[in-house]
Design an enzyme around this catalytic site. Structure first.
Site, mmCIF file in Angstrom:
data_model
loop_
_atom_site.group_PDB
_atom_site.id
_atom_site.type_symbol
_atom_site.label_atom_id
_atom_site.label_comp_id
_atom_site.label_asym_id
_atom_site.label_seq_id
_atom_site.Cartn_x
_atom_site.Cartn_y
_atom_site.Cartn_z
ATOM 1 N N GLU A 1 -3.671 5.692 -11.675
ATOM 2 C CA GLU A 1 -2.965 5.064 -10.615
ATOM 3 C C GLU A 1 -2.756 3.653 -10.761
ATOM 4 O O GLU A 1 -3.853 2.849 -10.893
ATOM 5 C CB GLU A 1 -3.390 5.376 -9.081
ATOM 6 C CG GLU A 1 -2.803 4.389 -8.208
ATOM 7 C CD GLU A 1 -3.716 4.525 -6.736
ATOM 8 O OE1 GLU A 1 -3.113 5.105 -5.672
ATOM 9 O OE2 GLU A 1 -5.015 4.255 -6.506
ATOM 10 N N GLU B 1 -2.944 7.020 2.766
ATOM 11 C CA GLU B 1 -4.141 6.037 2.407
ATOM 12 C C GLU B 1 -3.804 4.814 3.253
ATOM 13 O O GLU B 1 -3.509 3.869 2.506
ATOM 14 C CB GLU B 1 -4.189 5.989 0.911
ATOM 15 C CG GLU B 1 -5.766 5.390 0.693
ATOM 16 C CD GLU B 1 -5.773 5.019 -0.740
ATOM 17 O OE1 GLU B 1 -6.933 5.407 -1.366
ATOM 18 O OE2 GLU B 1 -4.841 4.594 -1.686
#
Length: 261
Positions: free
Chosen positions: A143, A242
């Site tokens: 990521e 998130e």
């Protein structure tokens, strides 16, 4: 229909970690993700997961020593033995939790270490890890993360992540595209989605409002528009939520009902 997974490391902090599984299920989430489940034995996590009737779709491999500011080991030369031990622990948890995806953090660049040496280490570690994960049916994710949240983080841009995935060339290594990070670093999120989702190299998406990382109906990104783009692109993977709720998790879930309508 778009599929949303509650992130239990940021959401539901009104509850103890293991109690968050039931709380997410009560709000209609069929799946969850988290950063690090290792504070509880895998069997205990699995029991709470099963009792709640939710699936664990993602968690992170161990990040190193967080008290020293470490945020991953994959790109850190000289830390290969610790990296491999962490991957083995993560795969044990993935098997216990029936979780098919694990995020492998690159790490913060140490002073005095050349980026080229880190990149070589990163690719070698990911190649090894992907080969370990493949027989278990686990996909590893990398990521890009903005350097405002994690100063000095090694991987920041979508193109960099896709270049790494292409170089390693493992079928079970993909990119985790967090739209919060993408907007801060690069912007032009719709164009990035249209560019990268059709490649098949994106394994997971994440959302949060920008710039405060609160609910996705707050801030400068229009997630109503983005969700429509995802439908047009036939995205069928999970979308991790998130974010840090502004005033209690359940109170801020109006965006979810709207996204599902």
């Amino acid at each position: 229909m778009l599929k949303f997974a509650a992130n239990l490391s940021m959401m539901y902090q009104e509850h103890a970690f293991l109690d968050r599984y039931a709380a997410a299920a009560a709000d209609g989430f069929a799946a969850v993700e988290c950063m690090f489940p290792y504070e509880a034995p895998a069997a205990s996590v699995r029991a709470r997961m099963d009792d709640a009737g939710v699936s664990q779709v993602l968690f992170n491999a161990p990040p190193g020593v967080t008290a020293r500011g470490e945020r991953g080991l994959a790109a850190l030369p000289g830390r290969q033995a610790e990296f491999r031990a962490g991957i083995e622990q993560a795969l044990d948890y993935a098997a216990a939790l029936a979780c098919a995806q694990v995020h492998v953090m690159a790490g913060v660049a140490p002073e005095g270490v050349a980026r080229a040496a880190m990149l070589d280490c990163y690719r070698e570690n990911l190649d090894w890890a992907a080969r370990q994960a493949c027989p278990a049916g686990v996909t590893l994710l990398i990521e890009p993360i903005n350097t405002r949240d994690i100063p000095g983080y090694f991987l920041n841009r979508q193109d960099e992540a896709h270049q790494v995935v292409q170089a390693v060339n493992a079928p079970n290594l993909k990119v985790q595209m967090d739209l919060y990070h993408c907007q801060i670093v690069e912007g032009d999120v719709t164009a990035r989605l249209r560019q990268y989702l059709p490649t098949g190299r994106v394994g997971h998406l994440r959302i949060a409002g920008v710039p405060l990382r609160q609910e996705p109906d707050r801030g400068e990104l229009d997630y109503g528009w983005i969700f429509q783009v995802l439908r047009e692109l036939d995205y069928t993977g999970w979308i991790g939520c998130e974010y840090r709720p502004a005033a209690g998790t359940r109170a801020g879930l109006g965006w979810l009902a709207a996204a599902r309508a």
